[in-house]
Design an enzyme around this catalytic site. Structure first.
Site: not given
Ligand code: NAP
Length: 255
Positions: A150, A154
């Protein structure tokens, strides 16, 4: 009417961005893999007055994604594309990440992001207009021992995005890299450990929208954690990595 494409809009930050952008006159294209959750987000956005299109697609399907983006863009040129879909990788009990998980994480978080971003770069630079947001992470600056693939994906996205930004600017295309800290989402919520200054998905989405409106190169938040993560790159690695010991975590497998 601005046309905005958001990948990974079925959950977390992507869904919160969709809800915040959804209003009368907005046209949103939302993607994800889970049909039920994507449909529910789309319905909420329609109730706010936005025009919504959805697509169930795996970002790893390069040929399918590219063809679909070109078709979409020729019908309604994309104004803003938010490259957000990702998974967290890691190991459920804090052990060594398996090869399978590491490849899957790299394929989705880096390969999948490029599969979405690069066709948009081509289309937008050809018409001299458009904006792209790459959702990276503070892990790009502060690699997490519990999520190596990851962190690597990133970091690659951050470097690729910042390099491209310079090339795209004179062509009329804006590109920002977003590096959030801890955000309470299905992805962030599975981290078993200290999650300092954790934000809600709505707060994170608000920061992203504000940063994009100002065309920030890097949209990093929360400010204190971002300064620590970025500043830590200047200290010797053994000191930086010792300081990271409080951030150990375990990832439960995603739904
Ligand atoms: N949450 C944190 O603490 C955090 C911190 C830093 C950065 N981020 C970044 O923010 C972004 C959103 O994360 P989040 O926390 O909102 O995560 P999340 O709630 O798990 O959502 C992830 C999304 O990505 C989609 N996804 C995953 N694999 C996929 C694939 N192979 N093809 C198409 N869609 C896919 C999922 O779709 P489905 O569920 O429909 O499969 C879901 O809509 C990510 O890039 C993450 O790395 C998050």
């Amino acid at each position: 009417m601005p046309v905005i494409l958001i990948t990974g809009a079925s959950s977390g930050i992507g869904a919160a961005l969709a809800r915040l952008y959804a209003r009368e006159g907005a046209s949103l294209v939302l993607t994800g893999r889970d049909r039920t959750r994507l449909k529910a987000v789309a319905q909420e956005c329609r109730e706010r007055g936005a025009d919504i299109r959805t697509r169930i697609i795996d970002v790893r399907e390069r040929t399918e994604i590219g063809a679909w983006i070109r078709e979409l863009d020729s019908a309604t040129p994309l104004d803003l594309v938010i490259v957000n879909a990702a998974v967290n990788g890691g190991h459920p009990s804090g052990g060594l990440e398996t090869e399978e998980t590491a490849f899957e994480t790299a394929d989705i978080n880096l390969g999948g992001a490029l599969n979405v971003m690069l066709p948009c770069v081509t289309l937008m630079s050809a018409r001299g207009r458009g904006q792209i947001a790459l959702i990276s992470s503070l892990a790009a600056y502060a690699p997490l021992p519990d999520a190596p693939a990851y962190s690597g994906a990133k970091a690659a996205l951050l470097a690729h995005g910042l390099a491209l930004r310079q090339k795209l600017k004179p062509l009329g295309v804006r590109l920002s890299v977003v590096t959030p800290g801890y955000v309470k989402t299905p992805m962030g919520g599975v981290i078993k450990g200290w999650r300092p200054l954790e934000m809600s998905a709505e707060q994170a989405a608000g920061r992203i929208i504000e940063g994009l409106e100002r065309d920030r190169d890097v949209i990093a938040f929360p400010a204190i954690l971002a300064a620590l993560a970025r500043g830590a790159l200047l200290v010797p690695e053994r000191i930086r990595s010792a300081g990271l010991s409080g951030f150990r975590f375990r990832n439960r497998p995603r739904r």
